[in-house]
Design a protein around this motif. Structure first.
Motif, PDB file in Angstrom:
ATOM      1  N   ASN A 197      45.948  37.563  39.509  1.00  0.00           N
ATOM      2  CA  ASN A 197      47.291  36.797  39.901  1.00  0.00           C
ATOM      3  C   ASN A 197      46.832  35.862  40.822  1.00  0.00           C
ATOM      4  O   ASN A 197      47.340  34.393  40.687  1.00  0.00           O
ATOM      5  N   LYS A 198      46.145  36.286  42.000  1.00  0.00           N
ATOM      6  CA  LYS A 198      45.964  35.246  43.066  1.00  0.00           C
ATOM      7  C   LYS A 198      44.754  34.172  42.698  1.00  0.00           C
ATOM      8  O   LYS A 198      45.189  33.028  42.896  1.00  0.00           O
ATOM      9  N   ASN A 199      43.784  34.539  41.769  1.00  0.00           N
ATOM     10  CA  ASN A 199      42.895  33.648  41.652  1.00  0.00           C
ATOM     11  C   ASN A 199      42.821  32.866  40.014  1.00  0.00           C
ATOM     12  O   ASN A 199      42.199  32.204  39.881  1.00  0.00           O
ATOM     13  N   SER A 200      44.036  32.992  39.486  1.00  0.00           N
ATOM     14  CA  SER A 200      44.309  32.825  38.164  1.00  0.00           C
ATOM     15  C   SER A 200      43.183  32.944  37.094  1.00  0.00           C
ATOM     16  O   SER A 200      42.739  32.132  36.503  1.00  0.00           O
ATOM     17  N   TRP A 201      42.492  34.290  37.102  1.00  0.00           N
ATOM     18  CA  TRP A 201      41.408  34.386  36.217  1.00  0.00           C
ATOM     19  C   TRP A 201      41.948  34.658  34.996  1.00  0.00           C
ATOM     20  O   TRP A 201      43.044  34.894  34.454  1.00  0.00           O
ATOM     21  N   THR A 202      40.924  34.122  34.054  1.00  0.00           N
ATOM     22  CA  THR A 202      41.369  34.275  32.621  1.00  0.00           C
ATOM     23  C   THR A 202      41.116  35.505  32.200  1.00  0.00           C
ATOM     24  O   THR A 202      40.475  36.510  33.013  1.00  0.00           O
ATOM     25  N   ALA A 203      41.553  36.196  31.050  1.00  0.00           N
ATOM     26  CA  ALA A 203      41.230  37.580  30.713  1.00  0.00           C
ATOM     27  C   ALA A 203      39.802  37.820  30.461  1.00  0.00           C
ATOM     28  O   ALA A 203      39.349  38.953  30.847  1.00  0.00           O
ATOM     29  N   ARG A 204      38.853  36.794  30.234  1.00  0.00           N
ATOM     30  CA  ARG A 204      37.723  37.029  30.097  1.00  0.00           C
ATOM     31  C   ARG A 204      36.919  37.248  31.506  1.00  0.00           C
ATOM     32  O   ARG A 204      36.150  38.022  31.915  1.00  0.00           O
ATOM     33  N   GLN A 205      37.413  36.516  32.504  1.00  0.00           N
ATOM     34  CA  GLN A 205      36.879  36.677  33.720  1.00  0.00           C
ATOM     35  C   GLN A 205      37.270  38.024  34.470  1.00  0.00           C
ATOM     36  O   GLN A 205      36.553  38.499  35.129  1.00  0.00           O
ATOM     37  N   LEU A 206      38.521  38.470  33.948  1.00  0.00           N
ATOM     38  CA  LEU A 206      38.789  39.728  34.680  1.00  0.00           C
ATOM     39  C   LEU A 206      37.873  40.942  33.964  1.00  0.00           C
ATOM     40  O   LEU A 206      37.376  41.733  34.650  1.00  0.00           O
ATOM     41  N   GLU A 207      37.752  40.852  32.802  1.00  0.00           N
ATOM     42  CA  GLU A 207      36.691  41.470  32.123  1.00  0.00           C
ATOM     43  C   GLU A 207      35.528  41.935  32.649  1.00  0.00           C
ATOM     44  O   GLU A 207      34.863  42.705  33.020  1.00  0.00           O
ATOM     45  N   ARG A 208      34.840  40.417  33.133  1.00  0.00           N
ATOM     46  CA  ARG A 208      33.694  40.446  33.757  1.00  0.00           C
ATOM     47  C   ARG A 208      33.622  41.203  34.966  1.00  0.00           C
ATOM     48  O   ARG A 208      32.939  41.783  35.416  1.00  0.00           O
ATOM     49  N   GLN A 209      34.757  40.734  35.880  1.00  0.00           N
ATOM     50  CA  GLN A 209      34.778  41.318  36.950  1.00  0.00           C
ATOM     51  C   GLN A 209      34.809  42.835  36.997  1.00  0.00           C
ATOM     52  O   GLN A 209      34.219  43.642  37.931  1.00  0.00           O
ATOM     53  N   VAL A 210      35.467  43.485  36.193  1.00  0.00           N
ATOM     54  CA  VAL A 210      35.758  44.849  36.078  1.00  0.00           C
ATOM     55  C   VAL A 210      34.228  45.466  35.510  1.00  0.00           C
ATOM     56  O   VAL A 210      33.843  46.373  36.093  1.00  0.00           O
ATOM     57  N   ASN A 211      33.625  44.841  34.568  1.00  0.00           N
ATOM     58  CA  ASN A 211      32.333  45.192  34.147  1.00  0.00           C
ATOM     59  C   ASN A 211      31.204  45.255  35.349  1.00  0.00           C
ATOM     60  O   ASN A 211      30.453  45.918  35.162  1.00  0.00           O
ATOM     61  N   SER A 212      31.367  44.200  36.348  1.00  0.00           N
ATOM     62  CA  SER A 212      30.545  44.343  37.249  1.00  0.00           C
ATOM     63  C   SER A 212      31.017  45.113  38.367  1.00  0.00           C
ATOM     64  O   SER A 212      30.214  44.982  39.537  1.00  0.00           O
ATOM     65  N   GLN A 213      31.966  45.834  38.314  1.00  0.00           N
ATOM     66  CA  GLN A 213      32.367  46.834  39.224  1.00  0.00           C
ATOM     67  C   GLN A 213      32.769  46.190  40.640  1.00  0.00           C
ATOM     68  O   GLN A 213      32.559  46.682  41.653  1.00  0.00           O
TER      69      GLN A 213
END
Length: 341
Positions: free
Chosen positions: A124-140
């Motif tokens: 919400n704060k950084n306006s991540w796209t769904a793909r950016q969120l997925e990448r951040q989750v995958n990178s732990q």
């Protein structure tokens, strides 16, 4: 007669803005629809709770009735997600209109509530796209930040309940740079590594932490007739300071720290303005000995950070191993050295 180009650009901007708003509106309606379906399913299940298999029967019946007409959105798996969505967010007003169903589908999969809250707040704060969120989750990302921070601090920063005062609260160690496309087995020069970062600058800014903007590459400085070149210079608006990144494709050595300290001192004395905070230096290296870093730097150091990089996404076991190492360090620090008489 010739029409100015900016006239067409204005129209194009209006169209793009309207399209973006329409997409967000559709996404928001979809989120609300799935939440309402999940609510109805959950409440109906509670009414039939005396039958242990009623929930499975109910979802299969809904799928059989609606999937032929409305498609895969009413598969058994999706309907289970809608129910889980409502159970995770039982109050509709808590839903973020900026987030799409794809965001929520990723977030509701976490069993850890702190982890859910962290990614919800950061998206919400950084306006991540769904793909950016997925990448951040995958990178732990969440787990990596916990290696050097307390859970409460990590969540407070994510929710903007706490002002940043320490670079370690946002800078990760290790940094995961799989998006550079460099093979971990291959040898490469520091200039190649730097060029890859510039090519993927947007991804690197997302990985390095919140509030960063790019300032310079190979920044040249003069010191009494000698020239030196700083690999990368950034500015962090949250910390209100310059951030210097020096790249080492080898294991960190104590002389690397001395070089970076010189660059940090230069920026503090000649570039930093009175209202800005002290410059931060990051040594981005292939490997490091934490003991060497600790002994080389002053005990109260908060401006020089050594961060190891990885060219691949970490596995869960790797993060577990890192956490164990951090726990062992804390345990060792708690053991008092025998006194000498």
């Amino acid at each position: 007669m010739e029409i100015r180009r900016d006239f067409f650009l204005k129209i194009q901007s209006i169209i793009s803005t309207a399209q973006a708003k329409a997409i967000r509106a559709v996404d928001n309606e979809r989120v609300i629809m799935y939440w309402q379906i999940g609510k109805i399913i959950f409440e109906e299940e509670q009414n039939g709770k005396e039958r242990a298999d009623y929930g499975r029967f109910l979802i299969k019946s809904i799928s059989d009735n609606f999937q032929p007409q409305f498609g895969s959105g009413f598969s058994i798996r999706q309907l289970q997600r809608y129910r889980q969505f409502y159970r995770t967010f039982p109050i509709a007003s808590a839903l973020r209109t900026q987030l799409s169903w794809t965001h929520y589908k990723t977030i509701i999969g976490f069993d850890n509530q702190d982890k859910r809250e962290f990614y919800l707040a950061e998206s919400n704060k950084n306006s991540w796209t769904a793909r950016q969120l997925e990448r951040q989750v995958n990178s732990q990302l969440f787990e990596r930040l916990l290696l050097s921070n307390d859970v409460k601090d990590v969540l407070a920063v994510a929710r903007e309940e706490k002002s940043l005062s320490d670079a370690k609260e946002i800078i990760k160690d290790p940094m995961v740079l799989e998006f550079l496309g460099l093979k971990r087995e291959a040898a490469y020069y520091e200039k190649d590594f730097e060029a890859a970062i510039i090519t993927h600058l947007k991804d690197f800014l997302l990985e390095i932490g919140n509030g960063f903007s790019f300032v310079a590459r190979q920044k040249r400085i003069h010191l009494d007739g000698e020239e030196f070149f700083i690999d990368l210079v950034f500015y962090n608006r949250l910390l209100q300071c310059f951030v210097i990144v020096e790249i080492k494709t080898t294991k960190l050595k104590h002389e690397h720290i001395g070089q970076l300290q010189m660059y940090v001192n230069y920026y503090d004395r000649f570039e930093k303005q009175g209202f800005e905070n002290p410059t931060i230096g990051i040594l981005l290296c292939a490997d490091k000995n934490d003991a060497v870093v600790k002994i080389t730097l002053p005990e109260n150091n908060k401006t020089i950070i050594g961060s190891k990089y990885q060219l691949y996404l970490p596995t869960e076991q790797q993060l577990i191993d890192e956490v164990k190492k951090e726990i062992d360090k804390l345990d060792n620090n708690d053991i008092e050295s025998p006194s000498t008489n």
